[in-house]
Design a protein around this motif. Structure first.
Motif, PDB file in Angstrom:
ATOM      1  N   VAL A 118      -4.093  84.451  -7.527  1.00 18.03           N
ATOM      2  CA  VAL A 118      -4.610  83.334  -6.632  1.00 18.03           C
ATOM      3  C   VAL A 118      -3.857  83.085  -5.377  1.00 18.03           C
ATOM      4  O   VAL A 118      -4.147  82.911  -4.296  1.00 18.03           O
ATOM      5  N   ILE A 119      -2.530  83.039  -5.761  1.00 16.93           N
ATOM      6  CA  ILE A 119      -1.398  83.092  -4.763  1.00 16.93           C
ATOM      7  C   ILE A 119      -1.383  84.191  -3.630  1.00 16.93           C
ATOM      8  O   ILE A 119      -1.509  84.081  -2.421  1.00 16.93           O
ATOM      9  N   HIS A 120      -1.680  85.325  -4.199  1.00 16.28           N
ATOM     10  CA  HIS A 120      -1.712  86.384  -3.299  1.00 16.28           C
ATOM     11  C   HIS A 120      -2.829  86.469  -2.313  1.00 16.28           C
ATOM     12  O   HIS A 120      -2.853  86.550  -1.117  1.00 16.28           O
ATOM     13  N   VAL A 121      -4.107  85.911  -2.855  1.00 17.74           N
ATOM     14  CA  VAL A 121      -5.385  86.082  -2.104  1.00 17.74           C
ATOM     15  C   VAL A 121      -5.331  84.893  -1.242  1.00 17.74           C
ATOM     16  O   VAL A 121      -5.632  85.099   0.028  1.00 17.74           O
ATOM     17  N   TRP A 122      -4.800  83.789  -1.753  1.00 14.71           N
ATOM     18  CA  TRP A 122      -5.076  82.504  -0.707  1.00 14.71           C
ATOM     19  C   TRP A 122      -3.802  82.247   0.211  1.00 14.71           C
ATOM     20  O   TRP A 122      -4.029  81.271   1.078  1.00 14.71           O
ATOM     21  N   MET A 123      -2.632  82.657  -0.192  1.00 12.99           N
ATOM     22  CA  MET A 123      -1.275  82.017   0.492  1.00 12.99           C
ATOM     23  C   MET A 123      -0.487  83.234   1.147  1.00 12.99           C
ATOM     24  O   MET A 123      -0.418  83.519   2.098  1.00 12.99           O
ATOM     25  N   PHE A 124       0.122  83.995   0.230  1.00 15.36           N
ATOM     26  CA  PHE A 124       1.052  85.185   0.653  1.00 15.36           C
ATOM     27  C   PHE A 124       0.822  86.520  -0.005  1.00 15.36           C
ATOM     28  O   PHE A 124       1.372  87.087  -0.897  1.00 15.36           O
ATOM     29  N   ALA A 125      -0.400  86.967   0.877  1.00 19.69           N
ATOM     30  CA  ALA A 125      -0.735  88.323   0.675  1.00 19.69           C
ATOM     31  C   ALA A 125       0.284  89.503   0.767  1.00 19.69           C
ATOM     32  O   ALA A 125       0.238  90.463  -0.008  1.00 19.69           O
ATOM     33  N   GLY A 126       1.220  89.388   1.456  1.00 14.71           N
ATOM     34  CA  GLY A 126       2.203  90.272   1.719  1.00 14.71           C
ATOM     35  C   GLY A 126       3.476  90.479   0.824  1.00 14.71           C
ATOM     36  O   GLY A 126       4.219  91.299   0.924  1.00 14.71           O
ATOM     37  N   VAL A 127       3.603  89.238  -0.103  1.00 13.04           N
ATOM     38  CA  VAL A 127       4.696  89.042  -0.902  1.00 13.04           C
ATOM     39  C   VAL A 127       4.239  90.035  -2.125  1.00 13.04           C
ATOM     40  O   VAL A 127       3.570  89.815  -2.776  1.00 13.04           O
ATOM     41  N   ALA A 128       5.408  90.772  -2.749  1.00 18.31           N
ATOM     42  CA  ALA A 128       5.058  91.498  -3.852  1.00 18.31           C
ATOM     43  C   ALA A 128       4.799  90.496  -5.047  1.00 18.31           C
ATOM     44  O   ALA A 128       5.668  89.562  -5.409  1.00 18.31           O
ATOM     45  N   SER A 129       3.946  90.987  -5.893  1.00 22.34           N
ATOM     46  CA  SER A 129       3.874  90.117  -7.124  1.00 22.34           C
ATOM     47  C   SER A 129       4.932  89.960  -8.155  1.00 22.34           C
ATOM     48  O   SER A 129       5.179  89.050  -8.699  1.00 22.34           O
ATOM     49  N   TRP A 130       5.820  91.001  -8.106  1.00 20.77           N
ATOM     50  CA  TRP A 130       6.870  90.968  -9.003  1.00 20.77           C
ATOM     51  C   TRP A 130       7.853  89.924  -8.575  1.00 20.77           C
ATOM     52  O   TRP A 130       8.607  89.339  -9.592  1.00 20.77           O
ATOM     53  N   ALA A 131       7.811  89.320  -7.553  1.00 21.20           N
ATOM     54  CA  ALA A 131       8.793  88.461  -6.950  1.00 21.20           C
ATOM     55  C   ALA A 131       8.255  87.387  -7.478  1.00 21.20           C
ATOM     56  O   ALA A 131       9.299  86.211  -8.043  1.00 21.20           O
ATOM     57  N   PHE A 132       7.113  86.778  -7.369  1.00 24.85           N
ATOM     58  CA  PHE A 132       6.512  85.591  -8.076  1.00 24.85           C
ATOM     59  C   PHE A 132       6.823  85.370  -9.349  1.00 24.85           C
ATOM     60  O   PHE A 132       6.928  84.660 -10.121  1.00 24.85           O
ATOM     61  N   THR A 133       6.590  86.743 -10.156  1.00 27.04           N
ATOM     62  CA  THR A 133       6.651  86.956 -11.591  1.00 27.04           C
ATOM     63  C   THR A 133       7.909  86.657 -11.995  1.00 27.04           C
ATOM     64  O   THR A 133       8.198  86.119 -13.068  1.00 27.04           O
ATOM     65  N   VAL A 134       9.199  86.988 -11.351  1.00 24.47           N
ATOM     66  CA  VAL A 134      10.345  86.789 -11.705  1.00 24.47           C
ATOM     67  C   VAL A 134      10.772  85.243 -11.478  1.00 24.47           C
ATOM     68  O   VAL A 134      11.197  84.963 -12.489  1.00 24.47           O
ATOM     69  N   VAL A 135      10.261  84.769 -10.578  1.00 29.21           N
ATOM     70  CA  VAL A 135      10.609  83.243 -10.418  1.00 29.21           C
ATOM     71  C   VAL A 135       9.808  82.329 -11.585  1.00 29.21           C
ATOM     72  O   VAL A 135      10.278  81.734 -12.330  1.00 29.21           O
ATOM     73  N   LEU A 136       8.561  82.864 -11.945  1.00 24.43           N
ATOM     74  CA  LEU A 136       7.907  82.374 -12.856  1.00 24.43           C
ATOM     75  C   LEU A 136       8.389  82.409 -14.263  1.00 24.43           C
ATOM     76  O   LEU A 136       8.603  81.478 -15.098  1.00 24.43           O
ATOM     77  N   LEU A 137       8.923  83.483 -14.441  1.00 24.80           N
ATOM     78  CA  LEU A 137       9.421  84.153 -15.953  1.00 24.80           C
ATOM     79  C   LEU A 137      10.893  83.124 -16.128  1.00 24.80           C
ATOM     80  O   LEU A 137      11.165  82.971 -17.247  1.00 24.80           O
ATOM     81  N   LEU A 138      11.739  83.218 -15.041  1.00 24.96           N
ATOM     82  CA  LEU A 138      12.862  82.436 -14.907  1.00 24.96           C
ATOM     83  C   LEU A 138      12.565  81.057 -15.561  1.00 24.96           C
ATOM     84  O   LEU A 138      13.260  80.537 -16.372  1.00 24.96           O
ATOM     85  N   LEU A 139      11.741  80.547 -14.740  1.00 24.05           N
ATOM     86  CA  LEU A 139      11.228  79.125 -14.910  1.00 24.05           C
ATOM     87  C   LEU A 139      10.866  78.617 -16.476  1.00 24.05           C
ATOM     88  O   LEU A 139      11.350  77.934 -16.966  1.00 24.05           O
ATOM     89  N   ILE A 140      10.073  79.841 -17.045  1.00 25.98           N
ATOM     90  CA  ILE A 140       9.594  79.669 -18.356  1.00 25.98           C
ATOM     91  C   ILE A 140      10.606  79.991 -19.366  1.00 25.98           C
ATOM     92  O   ILE A 140      10.854  79.006 -20.344  1.00 25.98           O
ATOM     93  N   TYR A 141      11.713  80.799 -19.026  1.00 27.08           N
ATOM     94  CA  TYR A 141      12.735  81.042 -19.797  1.00 27.08           C
ATOM     95  C   TYR A 141      13.576  79.601 -19.933  1.00 27.08           C
ATOM     96  O   TYR A 141      14.104  79.269 -21.016  1.00 27.08           O
ATOM     97  N   TYR A 142      13.787  79.253 -18.947  1.00 25.23           N
ATOM     98  CA  TYR A 142      14.784  78.002 -18.714  1.00 25.23           C
ATOM     99  C   TYR A 142      14.044  76.725 -19.681  1.00 25.23           C
ATOM    100  O   TYR A 142      14.993  75.945 -20.415  1.00 25.23           O
ATOM    101  N   ILE A 143      12.875  76.566 -19.367  1.00 23.31           N
ATOM    102  CA  ILE A 143      12.127  75.533 -20.209  1.00 23.31           C
ATOM    103  C   ILE A 143      12.097  75.828 -21.807  1.00 23.31           C
ATOM    104  O   ILE A 143      12.321  75.025 -22.482  1.00 23.31           O
ATOM    105  N   ASN A 144      11.851  77.178 -22.150  1.00 21.30           N
ATOM    106  CA  ASN A 144      11.992  77.469 -23.520  1.00 21.30           C
ATOM    107  C   ASN A 144      12.905  77.395 -24.032  1.00 21.30           C
ATOM    108  O   ASN A 144      13.458  76.905 -25.440  1.00 21.30           O
TER     109      ASN A 144
END
Length: 363
Positions: free
Chosen positions: A112-138
């Motif tokens: 959704v982020i790719h299509v609507w907002m940041f088409a040029g940003v690599a998917s792994w960059a978003f993944t790293v941010v989300l996974l770090l946040l998920i790990y911190y909460i866990n």
């Protein structure tokens, strides 16, 4: 390691189960479920949602019945019913399901982020941010996860503003004709919407973390009712906002509906919604990965952080090497209908086996 004991300080009040269930069911699927539901069920799609909600309530009742007979979680129940080796095999299937569900939510949101907002940003960059946040909460423990789920539900109801705004541009005759579809179409619609209703089954893992867990059943049903009513409302507003053909062709009807909102100080309101939606999606991802890593900890007696790291790496590598719309479609097809069918068939079977064993012991 069949029985599980959780210290009182790590437990949450039964009341919070309503937020844990509701937040798990309200995720990325809310942005797009209307399209797949409109194709088979059309104007009667709301009946499919109500039927899916009813099935969820039956399964919640079954889950609480299982865990009232066998204290603990799904791993305890599987081991009790089938023994250690076969029980652990079924437990690993659940862990795999939790992992795939979490991966699907992460990839769906990044798409959704790719299509609507940041088409040029690599998917792994978003993944790293989300996974770090998920790990911190866990790492904060289950009480922290519950707090995030509570906030996500509280903040999610601003969507009513979008729905009310959209009604200004709606055509109420689009709701007609009513009861125009046969039972098979309604059931197909129920299968299509089941992906949106998933999440309640996480009770199977976090049940030991609830104080006086048996009393939390009414709150679990309350969370499922809230999700069902919200989903029905979103679908009905989508029906009157779009024509039938438009709804079948629009990939993210809820987001597209948001794009018509115009405020003096905001031009692209859908950008705010996509960013804000992270608050709703993060509890989904976090609880899924917590449940999967908790399951590995229970079976193999390892620290929970190690399977959490491993799963995060798997999700990251998936995003780097196989991330595209096709892989997302494959994930959705694995979860719906196969995972849904597995839950619907397996949980009643598990209850039946546990109940038979209980009666034999009495005899």
């Amino acid at each position: 390691m069949n029985h599980v004991e959780v210290k009182e300080k790590y437990k949450v009040s039964p009341f919070y189960v309503i937020f844990l269930v509701h937040s798990m069911q309200t995720g990325v699927g809310v942005l797009s479920f209307q399209r797949v539901l409109a194709k088979p069920a059309g104007t009667d799609g709301w009946i499919s949602i109500l039927l899916a909600g009813l099935i969820v309530h039956i399964l919640i009742w079954i889950i609480y019945k299982i865990l009232s007979i066998v204290p603990g979680d799904i791993i305890s129940a599987n081991n009790h019913a089938f023994g250690k080796w076969i029980g652990n095999f079924f437990s690993l299937l659940f862990i795999l399901y939790f992992l795939i569900l979490g991966m699907d939510m992460i990839i769906s949101y990044i798409n959704v982020i790719h299509v609507w907002m940041f088409a040029g940003v690599a998917s792994w960059a978003f993944t790293v941010v989300l996974l770090l946040l998920i790990y911190y909460i866990n790492t904060g423990g289950f009480r922290t996860i519950t707090g995030i789920a509570f906030l996500s539900v509280i903040f999610s109801y601003w969507i009513f503003f979008v729905l009310i705004y959209a009604m200004k541009y709606s055509e109420f005759t689009n709701l007609l004709p009513i009861f125009d579809h046969n039972l098979l179409d309604i059931l197909k619609g129920t299968r299509s919407t089941s992906l949106t209703m998933l999440g309640f089954e996480m009770i199977l893992m976090f049940y030991p973390f609830i104080k006086d867990a048996k009393t939390s059943q009414k709150y679990a049903h309350g969370g499922a009712i809230a999700t069902t009513l919200l989903t029905v409302l979103i679908y009905l507003v989508s029906l009157i906002f779009y024509s039938q053909k438009q709804l079948e062709l629009t990939i993210w009807p809820t987001l597209t509906m948001t794009s018509i909102v115009e405020l003096p100080f905001i031009q692209r309101f859908e950008y705010i919604e996509i960013s804000w939606w992270a608050i709703f999606v993060i509890p989904n991802m976090t609880i899924c990965l917590w449940a999967a890593s908790r399951g590995i900890k229970r079976i193999f007696n390892v620290q929970q952080k190690y399977p959490l790291w491993a799963m995060s790496i798997i999700i990251l590598l998936t995003n780097i090497f196989v991330f595209d719309q096709d892989s997302l479609s494959v994930l959705n097809k694995i979860i719906n209908p196969y995972a849904v069918l597995f839950l619907v068939l397996y949980l009643p079977l598990l209850l039946a086996i546990i109940y038979i064993k209980k009666r034999r012991k009495r005899l």
